[in-house]
Design a protein around this motif. Structure first.
Motif: not given
Length: 285
Positions: A11, A14, A29
């Motif tokens: 995360g 990303a 992502a």
């Protein structure tokens, strides 16, 4: 300025990528997922190797996208001539070469073809990899040395000198090919699609040639410095021709050019092919 580096979590990576992709959350992502996935490659031949290479003696050259221009263009409909693709995604490779920091000799090479085969239904690509080791008298490779064949075949760059292209065309006839990407052209030699790759300019670099050079050596061939070989050849010296090395920059040159293969190169598997080429090239260069 944004520094892009792999973060502790998918995360976080990303989120960082999203900042440099103009807020494209989906693309960020997908890239982060690819970066953080665990890749396991099983190769029985590698698992059975017992060679010991001191890591403190090693240096590494990596080219994440060889034939960058062809990768950017992204052409997928290029037709091959014989088994050689003159351009397109097929010539884009990932190259990882390991060399001996003391001798400069390439000892381990991995060449990945990420765009080897495309599924006609899903349009997803399937890759394949090749590796070779040549160290302290030990050799091993995922590639079987191709059988010798009649005639002489060569792959070149279209940007090379016109007189050299004409000379090799006269020597090889219909077996003279053109292709993009230094790594791809040496791979054509490794695969047996051609007998040699000849390039007289100084626009290939250590990261272009180190990985496939190691595989070539594992198969009993070599990648020599064309300019130095010509000097020796014209003086009657036909043995111990100088191969490319990877541990020393070109003196008195700054920037990336100090790691260029300044003398050009010839990649080959059979020394008899090299001899035929040197006899022809020494008459014009």
């Amino acid at each position: 300025m944004v520094v892009v580096e792999v973060q502790k979590t998918q995360g976080e990576t990303a989120g960082l990528l999203c900042r440099v992709l103009d807020g494209n959350v989906k693309a960020a992502a997908l890239l982060a997922e690819a970066i953080h996935q665990d890749v396991v490659i099983h190769d029985q031949a590698i698992e059975e190797l017992t060679i010991n290479v001191p890591t403190q003696d090693l240096g590494i050259w990596i080219d994440p996208i060889d034939s960058t221009n062809q990768y950017i263009k992204g052409e997928t409909d290029v037709k091959p001539r014989g088994e050689i693709y003159p351009s397109g995604l097929k010539s884009a490779e990932v190259l990882i070469g390991v060399y001996d920091r003391h001798t400069g000799h390439p000892i381990i090479g991995v060449v990945n073809e990420p765009f080897h085969q495309q599924d006609p239904q899903t349009l997803r690509w399937k890759g394949r990899s090749h590796w070779g080791i040549c160290y302290s008298g030990f050799t091993a490779s995922s590639v079987k040395k191709p059988d010798s064949r009649a005639g002489l075949s060569v792959v070149m760059s279209r940007s090379d000198q016109e007189n050299l292209k004409q000379s090799l065309a006269a020597l090889c006839g219909d077996e003279l090919y053109y292709a993009s990407g230094a790594g791809y052209k040496i791979l054509c030699v490794i695969a047996g699609h051609v007998d040699a790759y000849v390039f007289s300019s100084d626009t290939t670099f250590k990261w272009d040639s180190c990985a496939p050079h190691a595989i070539v050596r594992a198969l009993g061939g070599g990648v020599v410095d064309l300019s130095q070989c010509l000097n020796m050849w014209k003086n009657g010296l036909r043995s111990d021709l100088p191969e490319l090395t990877y541990n020393k920059p070109v003196e008195e040159i700054i920037g990336a050019d100090k790691w260029a293969n300044k003398g050009g190169l010839v990649a080959f598997l059979d020394s008899r092919r090299l001899e035929a080429l040197m006899n022809a090239i020494s008459k014009i260069l």
